[in-house]
Scaffold this active site. Structure first.
Site, mmCIF file in Angstrom:
data_model
loop_
_atom_site.group_PDB
_atom_site.id
_atom_site.type_symbol
_atom_site.label_atom_id
_atom_site.label_comp_id
_atom_site.label_asym_id
_atom_site.label_seq_id
_atom_site.Cartn_x
_atom_site.Cartn_y
_atom_site.Cartn_z
ATOM 1 N N HIS A 162 59.228 19.186 12.111
ATOM 2 C CA HIS A 162 58.012 19.985 11.947
ATOM 3 C C HIS A 162 56.840 19.161 11.430
ATOM 4 C CE1 HIS A 162 59.628 24.078 12.702
ATOM 5 N NE2 HIS A 162 60.769 23.481 12.402
ATOM 6 N N LYS A 216 57.858 20.846 19.259
ATOM 7 C CA LYS A 216 56.792 21.392 18.403
ATOM 8 C C LYS A 216 55.471 20.723 18.775
ATOM 9 C CE LYS A 216 60.242 23.144 15.605
ATOM 10 N NZ LYS A 216 61.359 23.057 16.547
ATOM 11 N N SER A 232 60.820 24.373 7.581
ATOM 12 C CA SER A 232 60.192 25.275 8.544
ATOM 13 C C SER A 232 60.126 26.727 8.100
ATOM 14 C CB SER A 232 60.955 25.208 9.867
ATOM 15 O OG SER A 232 62.253 25.729 9.696
#
Lengths: 402, 84
Positions: free
Chosen positions: A215, A246, A187
Site C-alpha cells: 500500500h 494498487k 491497509s
C-alpha cells in the site's frame, strides 16, 4: 452423508444476522460499468468510488492502455506457462529490470499476483529451521506465506519495536535464520510502521527484514519507492515486496533485494514456480505506469492533497478516525450493526467505501475504510464529505448541524 | 516453575476475562464449540498468556489446540523445555 459445508454454519449464521436477506452484501457488489477511476455504475446508479486502492488513479492511463493493447496483439492473451517453463518472455525480464532500477536494488522478481509475491518471498526465504516474527496486524498473504514456509511463526504486537525486541531476546539459539516481516502502510487503519526503530531492533539481533510495501509503493518517498524511502532506511531493509494492484493499477506483484543470491527464489519458491506467469498485457501496462510514476511526482502531491482533504473533513465532522492522515482513511464505528447500516446508507446515497468487520480488523473495530486517489476531483471529495455528514447525523454518529 | 495445575487455573482466568459471556469454563471446554472463541480473541488471549509467563507461543503450535486443557499443556511443555 454429512454436508461438507457444515463447518461454515457459524459463518452463514453471522452473515444472516448482519445482513439479513438483503442483496446489498459488500462482498456481492457488482460493478456494471466503470466510468472513470473514481466513478462506476452499480445497480444502474452512478457511484463515487472511495474504496478502490487505486491510489494514483492510473487504471485508465492512455499510454498504459496502448502498451497493453500492443502487447495483446504481439504476444497474445496469456503466456500459458510458468516462469520456469515457457512463461518467461522478454517482457518479464524488462519489467524486472525496470523494478530493480526504480527501487535501486540488485535484483527484482515479478509474480502473478500480489498475494503470491508475499507467499513466494516468505516461503522462499524461510524454511522449517528458521523463525519468522510477524507483525500481528499483517495481511493474510503474509500469514499464509509464513504457514507455507514451515518456519516457526511468532507474532509480535502491532508496530511495537519493544515487543519485537523482547521476543527476539527470548529466542535463544535458533538453528536457522530469523526473518522479521512487517508492512509499510497498514491497509485497514491507515497507520504506518516505525521502520527506523524496527530496523534498529532487527540489526541488534542480526535478523533479516522484509517490508511489504503493497500500500505504500508509489505513495511514500520522494521517488515513490515506499515507506522505507520516506523514513530513510532503505539500505537496512533486506527484502521489499509489493503489488501491481494498487498504485500500479494492474494485477501482479514484485519483490526485490540486494542479496546476491536472491535469484534463488526462482527455483525455490513454489508460488513463483508453479503458476502461470503474469500476462503480456499486464507486463506492458505496468512498465508504462512505472515509467510515469518515475517522471511525475505531482501524482503523489495530488494524492496527498486529496488524502489531507478527506481526513481533515471527516475529523471536522466529528468522526473517529483510525490513524493520522494517509491515503487510507478509516472511520471507526461503535459496533458492527451501525457499520453495516452506515455502509449501506452511504452506498444508497452514492458513495462506495470498504466495510471492514471483526474479527479480521485491528482491535476488533468496525470500520468504514475509505481510500483516496490522485484521480479524485476536489468536488468528489466534497460530495463524499457531505454524504458522510448526512448519514453521520442520521445515525447519530456525529453531532447535529449547529 | 509454575505447576500444570497453576497454569490451568491461570489459563481459565484469562479465557474467562476474554469470554465473560461464555458461562462455565473448565479444562475440557472446547475453544470453538463451547466457548465460541474466534481467531482474533484466540490471538488476544495467547498474547496475554505469553506476557504472564514471559514466553512465545508459536502460531504453528496453536492449530492443534482444541480445549483449555490443551493450551495449559502447551504452556507447561514450553516452560519445561525452557527449563524455567
Amino acid at each position: 452423508m454429512k454436508d461438507i459445508f457444515d463447518k461454515y454454519l457459524p459463518l452463514e449464521r453471522r452473515r444472516r444476522e448482519l445482513f439479513g436477506e438483503t442483496r446489498d452484501l459488500p462482498f456481492a457488489l457488482t460493478v456494471e460499468r466503470l466510468l472513470s477511476p473514481t466513478r462506476a455504475l452499480v445497480g444502474g446508479r452512478e457511484i463515487l468510488l472511495f474504496g478502490t486502492n487505486n491510489y494514483l488513479g492510473l487504471t485508465f492511463d492512455p499510454a498504459a492502455i496502448e502498451a497493453g493493447i500492443r502487447a495483446l496483439r504481439e504476444w497474445g492473451t496469456g503466456t500459458t506457462g510458468s516462469r520456469i517453463a515457457n512463461g518467461t518472455y522478454v517482457l518479464h525480464r524488462q519489467l524486472e529490470q525496470a523494478f530493480a532500477r526504480f527501487l535501486d536494488r540488485g535484483t527484482a522478481i515479478v509474480f502473478t499476483t500480489g498475494y503470491q509475491a508475499n507467499l513466494a518471498t516468505i516461503s522462499g526465504l524461510a524454511g522449517p529451521r528458521d523463525v519468522i516474527l510477524v507483525d500481528a496486524d499483517s495481511h493474510a498473504s503474509i500469514y499464509d506465506g509464513c504457514r507455507l514456509s514451515g518456519a516457526t511463526v511468532i507474532r509480535f504486537r502491532h508496530n511495537d519495536p519493544e515487543d519485537l525486541d523482547r521476543r527476539l531476546s527470548r529466542l535463544g539459539e535458533v538453528e536457522g535464520s530469523v526473518l522479521v516481516v512487517v508492512e509499510g502502510l497498514y491497509s485497514m487503519l491507515g497507520d504506518v510502521a516505525p521502520l527506523p526503530e524496527l530496523c534498529a531492533v532487527v540489526r541488534r539481533h542480526g535478523a533479516w527484514l522484509l517490508v511489504d510495501e503493497a500500500h505504500s509503493f508509489g505513495v511514500y518517498g520522494a521517488r515513490g519507492r515506499g515507506l522505507a524511502e520516506a523514513q530513510g532506511v532503505e539500505r537496512e531493509v533486506h527484502f521489499v515486496a509489493g503489488t501491481f494492484s494498487k498504485s500500479l493499477g494492474a494485477v501482479g506483484g514484485f519483490a526485490a533485494s540486494d542479496h546476491p543470491r536472491f535469484e534463488l527464489l526462482r527455483i525455490a519458491a513454489r508460488p513463483y514456480m508453479f503458476t502461470a506467469s503474469p500476462s503480456p498485457a499486464t507486463m506492458a501496462s505496468v512498465l508504462a505506469i512505472l515509467e510515469r510514476i518515475g517522471r511525475e511526482p505531482e501524482l503523489r502531491s495530488r494524492l496527498w492533497d486529496n488524502a489531507r482533504r478527506l481526513h481533515a473533513g471527516l475529523a471536522e465532522l466529528g468522526f473517529t478516525l483510525g490513524a493520522p492522515v494517509s491515503p487510507v482513511v478509516a472511520v471507526v464505528l461503535p459496533d458492527e450493526r451501525t457499520a453495516v447500516r452506515a455502509w449501506q446508507r452511504l452506498l444508497a446515497e452514492g458513495v462506495y467505501v470498504n466495510l471492514a468487520l471483526p474479527p479480521g480488523t485491528p482491535g476488533r473495530r468496525s470500520l468504514l475504510r475509505a481510500s483516496v486517489s490522485a484521480a479524485h476531483e476536489p468536488e468528489e471529495i466534497e460530495t463524499a464529505l457531505a454524504t458522510f455528514a448526512r448519514i453521520g447525523r442520521e445515525l447519530d454518529l456525529v453531532a447535529p448541524r449547529p | 516453575m509454575a505447576s500444570r495445575q497453576e497454569i490451568l487455573a491461570a489459563v481459565i482466568d484469562i479465557v474467562r476475562s476474554h469470554r465473560p459471556e461464555a458461562g462455565e469454563v473448565g479444562e475440557a471446554s472446547r475453544f470453538d464449540e463451547d466457548l465460541a472463541v474466534d481467531s482474533a480473541t484466540a490471538m488476544d488471549l495467547v498474547m496475554e498468556i505469553e506476557d504472564r509467563y514471559d514466553l512465545d507461543i508459536p502460531l504453528n503450535a496453536l492449530a492443534d489446540l482444541r480445549t483449555v486443557g490443551d493450551l495449559a499443556d502447551l504452556v507447561h511443555r514450553l516452560l519445561v523445555e525452557r527449563g524455567a
